[in-house]
Design a protein around this motif. Sequence first.
Motif, PDB file in Angstrom:
ATOM      1  N   GLY A  43      38.223   5.532  34.372  1.00 26.29           N
ATOM      2  CA  GLY A  43      37.064   4.772  34.819  1.00 26.29           C
ATOM      3  C   GLY A  43      37.252   4.190  36.206  1.00 26.29           C
ATOM      4  N   MET A  44      38.470   3.687  36.476  1.00 27.78           N
ATOM      5  CA  MET A  44      38.749   3.137  37.802  1.00 27.78           C
ATOM      6  C   MET A  44      38.745   4.243  38.848  1.00 27.78           C
ATOM      7  SD  MET A  44      39.332   0.734  39.904  1.00 27.78           S
ATOM      8  CE  MET A  44      39.586  -0.701  38.865  1.00 27.78           C
ATOM      9  N   VAL A  45      39.310   5.413  38.523  1.00 29.30           N
ATOM     10  CA  VAL A  45      39.298   6.536  39.466  1.00 29.30           C
ATOM     11  C   VAL A  45      37.863   6.924  39.808  1.00 29.30           C
ATOM     12  CG1 VAL A  45      39.900   8.961  39.794  1.00 29.30           C
ATOM     13  CG2 VAL A  45      41.548   7.421  38.725  1.00 29.30           C
ATOM     14  N   VAL A  46      37.007   6.967  38.814  1.00 29.31           N
ATOM     15  CA  VAL A  46      35.593   7.290  39.051  1.00 29.31           C
ATOM     16  C   VAL A  46      34.964   6.270  39.990  1.00 29.31           C
ATOM     17  CG1 VAL A  46      33.323   7.449  37.971  1.00 29.31           C
ATOM     18  CG2 VAL A  46      35.290   8.521  36.869  1.00 29.31           C
ATOM     19  N   GLN A  47      35.229   4.986  39.755  1.00 27.25           N
ATOM     20  CA  GLN A  47      34.679   3.931  40.602  1.00 27.25           C
ATOM     21  C   GLN A  47      35.190   4.050  42.037  1.00 27.25           C
ATOM     22  OE1 GLN A  47      32.488   1.255  39.803  1.00 27.25           O
ATOM     23  NE2 GLN A  47      32.116   2.513  37.997  1.00 27.25           N
ATOM     24  N   ILE A  48      36.492   4.365  42.189  1.00 23.99           N
ATOM     25  CA  ILE A  48      37.080   4.504  43.523  1.00 23.99           C
ATOM     26  C   ILE A  48      36.449   5.670  44.270  1.00 23.99           C
ATOM     27  CG2 ILE A  48      39.191   5.109  44.766  1.00 23.99           C
ATOM     28  CD1 ILE A  48      40.720   3.522  42.592  1.00 23.99           C
ATOM     29  N   GLU A  49      36.359   6.833  43.611  1.00 23.92           N
ATOM     30  CA  GLU A  49      35.825   8.013  44.282  1.00 23.92           C
ATOM     31  C   GLU A  49      34.360   7.824  44.678  1.00 23.92           C
ATOM     32  OE1 GLU A  49      36.498  11.755  42.464  1.00 23.92           O
ATOM     33  OE2 GLU A  49      38.678  11.580  42.565  1.00 23.92           O
ATOM     34  N   ALA A  50      33.649   7.003  43.938  1.00 22.33           N
ATOM     35  CA  ALA A  50      32.250   6.732  44.262  1.00 22.33           C
ATOM     36  C   ALA A  50      32.104   5.643  45.325  1.00 22.33           C
ATOM     37  CB  ALA A  50      31.495   6.335  42.998  1.00 22.33           C
ATOM     38  N   GLY A  51      33.231   5.035  45.726  1.00 23.18           N
ATOM     39  CA  GLY A  51      33.183   3.972  46.719  1.00 23.18           C
ATOM     40  C   GLY A  51      32.551   2.699  46.207  1.00 23.18           C
ATOM     41  N   ARG A  52      32.609   2.500  44.883  1.00 23.82           N
ATOM     42  CA  ARG A  52      31.951   1.348  44.284  1.00 23.82           C
ATOM     43  C   ARG A  52      32.900   0.196  43.990  1.00 23.82           C
ATOM     44  NH1 ARG A  52      29.024   5.431  41.139  1.00 23.82           N
ATOM     45  NH2 ARG A  52      30.385   4.999  39.361  1.00 23.82           N
ATOM     46  N   THR A  53      34.164   0.337  44.358  1.00 22.48           N
ATOM     47  CA  THR A  53      35.118  -0.739  44.108  1.00 22.48           C
ATOM     48  C   THR A  53      36.128  -0.806  45.231  1.00 22.48           C
ATOM     49  OG1 THR A  53      36.637  -1.690  42.469  1.00 22.48           O
ATOM     50  CG2 THR A  53      36.754   0.680  42.798  1.00 22.48           C
ATOM     51  N   ASN A  54      36.705  -1.972  45.418  1.00 18.94           N
ATOM     52  CA  ASN A  54      37.761  -2.168  46.410  1.00 18.94           C
ATOM     53  C   ASN A  54      39.088  -2.175  45.665  1.00 18.94           C
ATOM     54  OD1 ASN A  54      35.829  -2.497  48.424  1.00 18.94           O
ATOM     55  ND2 ASN A  54      35.656  -4.692  48.007  1.00 18.94           N
ATOM     56  N   PRO A  55      39.820  -1.070  45.660  1.00 21.06           N
ATOM     57  CA  PRO A  55      41.038  -0.995  44.858  1.00 21.06           C
ATOM     58  C   PRO A  55      42.130  -1.929  45.363  1.00 21.06           C
ATOM     59  CG  PRO A  55      40.837   0.944  46.251  1.00 21.06           C
ATOM     60  CD  PRO A  55      39.546   0.177  46.386  1.00 21.06           C
ATOM     61  N   SER A  56      42.906  -2.473  44.443  1.00 23.11           N
ATOM     62  CA  SER A  56      44.025  -3.333  44.802  1.00 23.11           C
ATOM     63  C   SER A  56      45.125  -2.520  45.459  1.00 23.11           C
ATOM     64  CB  SER A  56      44.574  -4.021  43.547  1.00 23.11           C
ATOM     65  OG  SER A  56      45.205  -3.071  42.707  1.00 23.11           O
TER      66      SER A  56
END
Length: 203
Positions: A43-56
């Motif tokens: 789920g986090m990978v999906v969010q990252i690839e979509a540019g919807r989250t700022n990863p730590s």
Amino acid sequence: MTGAGDNARPAIAALVGERVRNLRTARRWSLDELAGRSGVSKGMVVQIEAGRTNPSIGTLVRIADAFGVTVARLVEEQRPPEVRVNGPADYSVLWEGPSGGRATLFGGIDEPEFVELWEWVLEPGEEQVSEDHAVGTREMAHVLTGSLTLRVGAVEVRVGTGQTALYPGDVPHTYRNDGGEQTRVHMVVTMPPGEFDRRAQRR
């Protein structure tokens, strides 16, 4: 690495997403494969690839380790030429502490060397807890001002102004400012070449 305020700047979220997606598809990995290798949830990978989250920083390190690249490869605007001069506009602030501390990535080198140069600023009482990185990772921290309490595995040492600590980065470690003034540290991180699969048994 994880911690309060441990977020990449919103301006680079889209760039990170594009880089992660391109690296993953170039290897023909599924989302599940990258999640398994990095230990980052699908789920986090999906969010990252979509540019919807700022990863730590911790998430960026895990993903970079899985691909066998530096964190700089994920956040820099372009692959550097043979000679490149970076300035403040090129730097990436990838962690902000609760009292104003910050971690700034000055740049990195990929292929054949894997090296990153960071500046850490810790205000009194701030702490950054880092997970273990890819096996063979080493770190070198030089304290410019203040003092750094460094915990590596079960060993804890105090590194004063003008002192340099060399230590393994492939075990959990913590940076902490126990003093009453700001601590400023320049850090070099070296990583072994090659992809790192966290599912594999460590040796």
